[in-house]
Design an enzyme around this catalytic site. Structure first.
Site, PDB file in Angstrom:
ATOM      1  N   ASN A  21      -0.141  18.879 -22.074  1.00 36.56           N
ATOM      2  CA  ASN A  21      -0.466  17.847 -23.072  1.00 36.56           C
ATOM      3  C   ASN A  21      -0.249  18.322 -24.508  1.00 36.56           C
ATOM      4  OD1 ASN A  21      -1.251  16.065 -21.042  1.00 36.56           O
ATOM      5  ND2 ASN A  21      -3.310  16.928 -20.968  1.00 36.56           N
ATOM      6  N   GLU A  64      10.558  18.110 -24.793  1.00 42.13           N
ATOM      7  CA  GLU A  64       9.744  18.608 -23.666  1.00 42.13           C
ATOM      8  C   GLU A  64      10.153  20.037 -23.289  1.00 42.13           C
ATOM      9  OE1 GLU A  64       7.092  17.239 -22.331  1.00 42.13           O
ATOM     10  OE2 GLU A  64       7.233  15.247 -23.222  1.00 42.13           O
ATOM     11  N   ARG A  70      -2.922  22.372 -15.844  1.00 41.97           N
ATOM     12  CA  ARG A  70      -1.938  21.309 -16.071  1.00 41.97           C
ATOM     13  C   ARG A  70      -2.169  20.614 -17.419  1.00 41.97           C
ATOM     14  NH1 ARG A  70       0.266  16.777 -11.710  1.00 41.97           N
ATOM     15  NH2 ARG A  70       1.688  15.725 -13.131  1.00 41.97           N
ATOM     16  N   GLU A 123      -4.547  17.810 -12.458  1.00 38.93           N
ATOM     17  CA  GLU A 123      -4.846  17.979 -13.885  1.00 38.93           C
ATOM     18  C   GLU A 123      -6.333  18.217 -14.171  1.00 38.93           C
ATOM     19  OE1 GLU A 123      -3.883  15.724 -18.054  1.00 38.93           O
ATOM     20  OE2 GLU A 123      -2.397  15.503 -16.491  1.00 38.93           O
ATOM     21  N   HIS A 141       1.455  10.847 -28.468  1.00 34.95           N
ATOM     22  CA  HIS A 141       1.311   9.546 -27.800  1.00 34.95           C
ATOM     23  C   HIS A 141       0.720   8.495 -28.737  1.00 34.95           C
ATOM     24  CE1 HIS A 141       1.544  10.729 -23.245  1.00 34.95           C
ATOM     25  NE2 HIS A 141       2.722  10.489 -23.772  1.00 34.95           N
ATOM     26  N   HIS A 152      10.313   8.848 -27.163  1.00 38.15           N
ATOM     27  CA  HIS A 152       9.195   9.707 -26.770  1.00 38.15           C
ATOM     28  C   HIS A 152       9.313  11.104 -27.397  1.00 38.15           C
ATOM     29  CE1 HIS A 152       6.061  11.449 -24.238  1.00 38.15           C
ATOM     30  NE2 HIS A 152       6.909  12.401 -23.887  1.00 38.15           N
ATOM     31  N   HIS A 206       1.133  16.081 -27.241  1.00 40.15           N
ATOM     32  CA  HIS A 206       1.070  14.713 -26.710  1.00 40.15           C
ATOM     33  C   HIS A 206      -0.168  13.941 -27.160  1.00 40.15           C
ATOM     34  CE1 HIS A 206       4.366  16.152 -24.349  1.00 40.15           C
ATOM     35  NE2 HIS A 206       4.495  15.013 -23.718  1.00 40.15           N
ATOM     36  N   LYS A 241       7.612  23.720 -15.586  1.00 41.04           N
ATOM     37  CA  LYS A 241       6.678  22.610 -15.351  1.00 41.04           C
ATOM     38  C   LYS A 241       6.164  22.646 -13.918  1.00 41.04           C
ATOM     39  CE  LYS A 241       5.515  17.839 -15.801  1.00 41.04           C
ATOM     40  NZ  LYS A 241       5.826  16.448 -16.143  1.00 41.04           N
ATOM     41  N   ARG A 283       0.814  -1.240   0.000  1.00 44.06           N
ATOM     42  CA  ARG A 283       0.000   0.000   0.000  1.00 44.06           C
ATOM     43  C   ARG A 283       0.837   1.276   0.000  1.00 44.06           C
ATOM     44  NH1 ARG A 283      -3.906  -2.398   4.116  1.00 44.06           N
ATOM     45  NH2 ARG A 283      -5.422  -3.508   2.821  1.00 44.06           N
ATOM     46  N   LYS A 341       3.521  11.855 -11.310  1.00 38.62           N
ATOM     47  CA  LYS A 341       2.804  10.864 -12.114  1.00 38.62           C
ATOM     48  C   LYS A 341       3.640   9.586 -12.199  1.00 38.62           C
ATOM     49  CE  LYS A 341      -0.081  13.631 -15.209  1.00 38.62           C
ATOM     50  NZ  LYS A 341      -0.330  13.982 -16.611  1.00 38.62           N
TER      51      LYS A 341
END
Length: 362
Positions: A242, A186, A238, A234, A249, A266, A245, A224, A122, A144
Site C-alpha cells: 500500500n 508499481e 502484504r 493482507e 488512491h 493510476h 496508495h 509482489k 456463485r 484481488k
C-alpha cells in the site's frame, strides 16, 4: 525493436500459475483441453478488443463456442452498473457453471472481470490476460477482484484466484507512452518497499531494451508474489504494497470525480503518492534526506508533477477516511523504513499530510 526469445520460467502464485510469453498459450491450450468447459466468454474493453484480441485469438486452440463481450474502457466504468450489464449478457448468452471467462485487458478489465466471474452463479472459472504494464506487474498477482463505489476505489470486491495468469509482453507494443509510464510506478514501488538493488535499476532507464524490460517485469512479479504468498489476506506484510496508495488512491478518486480536473492514470496518482509518503517517512525519521532526494529525483525523471491547488487538499483528506486499509477509524500508512524496507500500520496526523502536499508543491 528486435527481441531475443527469452523463455521465462512460470511462477507459482498462491493457488494458480503465472505463465510468460510463448509458454503462456501452450499452458492455456493444455488447460482448455483438460477441462470440459461448456463455452468461453472473452471480456475485453473496446480498446483491447481492437488492439489486443487480434494478437490473442490466433493463439487459442479450441472447438468451444467463443463469445466476445465488450464494454467501455476506463476506471469510470469499473462499477456495479457495468457488472449488472455483464451478468445479464452472460445470462442471455446461456453461460452456466461450466463456462470460462477470459479477461483480456488492463487492470479495469481483470479487476472487474474477476469480480463478475467470482459472483456469477456463485463463481465460475476465469483466466486473466493482462495487456498493460500496470496490470502485468500489479493486478496479475494476489487474486484481488473488485469495483469502485462512486469515486472510492476498489470498495466492493473479493479475493479469489484465477485458474492462471498469462503475461505476454508483446501486448505492450499496443500501449501509448503514458500507459507504459503508469505501469512503471508499481515497479518502482516494488523496489522501494522490498529490494534496493531493484529500485536502483530504474535510476537510469535510457539504455533499456525490450529484453531488459521483460526481465524487470519478471522480477517485479516475483517481488509482489513473494509478499502475497506470505500474507494472502493482507493481515501483515502484504500491507507494505500500500506504500504510495493511501494518498495516491485519494488523489486518483478526487481527480476522477472532479470535472475541473484531468482524470489521472493510476500510476500517475501513485507516483505523486510515493513522493508525498516518502516525505512523511522523512519527517518520521524513517529515511534520510539523501534517500528522500533520490526517490524524488528518480520519480520526477519519469513522471510529471501534478498541480494541487489549496482548495484540493480538504476533499482529498476527506477521501482518506474511506480508504479500505483503515482500521478502527484511523488512517493507516505503510511508510518506507530506509529504501528497500517498510513499516506498516503508521498513523499520521492531518497536519503532516498537509505539509507533505505543501512540500510537493514547493
Amino acid at each position: 525493436m528486435a527481441r531475443k526469445n527469452t523463455l521465462m520460467k512460470s511462477i507459482q502464485a498462491n493457488g494458480y500459475p503465472i505463465h510468460f510469453n510463448e509458454n503462456a498459450y501452450e499452458a492455456l491450450n493444455k488447460h482448455l483441453a483438460e477441462n470440459k468447459y461448456s463455452a468461453i466468454f472473452i471480456f475485453a474493453d473496446s480498446d483491447t478488443n481492437e488492439h489486443c484480441l487480434p494478437l490473442f485469438l490466433p493463439n487459442l486452440e479450441t472447438d468451444l463456442n467463443i463469445e466476445i463481450v465488450e464494454f467501455e474502457p476506463g476506471e469510470s466504468n469499473k462499477n456495479i452498473e457495468t457488472c449488472i450489464e455483464l451478468w445479464n449478457v452472460l445470462t442471455e448468452l446461456g453461460a452456466d457453471r461450466k463456462s470460462l471467462i477470459i479477461n483480456v485487458g488492463g487492470g479495469v478489465v481483470t479487476d472487474m472481470g474477476g469480480f463478475v466471474a467470482s459472483t456469477f452463479k456463485r463463481g465460475i472459472d476465469f483466466i486473466n490476460v493482462p495487456t498493460t504494464l500496470l496490470a502485468m506487474v500489479d493486478a496479475s498477482v494476489g487474486g484481488k477482484n473488485g469495483i469502485d463505489l462512486g469515486n472510492l476505489k476498489n470498495q466492493i470486491g473479493v479475493i479469489n484466484v484465477p485458474q492462471m495468469v498469462l503475461i505476454d509482453t508483446h501486448y505492450l507494443a499496443t500501449l501509448p507512452q503514458n500507459e507504459m509510464r503508469s505501469g512503471l510506478a508499481e515497479m518502482l514501488k516494488h523496489g522501494l518497499i522490498f529490494d534496493k538493488r531493484y529500485w536502483s535499476l530504474f535510476l537510469d532507464l535510457n539504455n533499456l531494451n525490450t529484453d531488459d524490460l521483460d526481465t524487470l517485469i519478471y522480477q517485479s512479479v516475483e517481488i509482489k508474489n513473494t509478499i502475497v504468498m506470505q500474507d494472502p489476506k493482507e493481515n501483515g506484510i502484504r500491507k507494505s504494497l500500500n506504500f504510495g496508495h493511501t494518498l495516491g488512491h485519494a488523489i486518483e478518486g478526487y481527480f476522477l470525480e472532479n470535472e475541473n480536473k484531468t482524470t489521472l492514470l493510476h500510476g500517475e496518482a501513485i507516483a505523486a503518492g510515493m513522493i508525498l509518503e516518502s516525505y512523511i517517512s522523512l519527517k518520521r525519521n524513517l529515511i534520510s534526506e539523501e534517500e528522500y532526494e533520490e526517490i524524488k529525483t528518480g520519480i520526477d525523471a519519469i513522471f510529471e508533477r501534478i498541480v494541487f491547488e489549496e482548495k484540493d487538499l480538504q476533499p482529498i483528506l476527506e477521501l482518506l477516511v474511506h480508504d479500505k486499509k483503515n482500521e478502527y477509524g484511523t488512517i493507516q500508512f505503510a511508510l518506507l523504513d530506509g529504501i528497500g524496507n517498510i513499516k506498516t500500520g503508521q498513523i499520521i496526523d492531518n497536519e503532516l499530510i498537509v505539509d507533505s502536499f505543501l512540500e510537493y508543491n514547493s
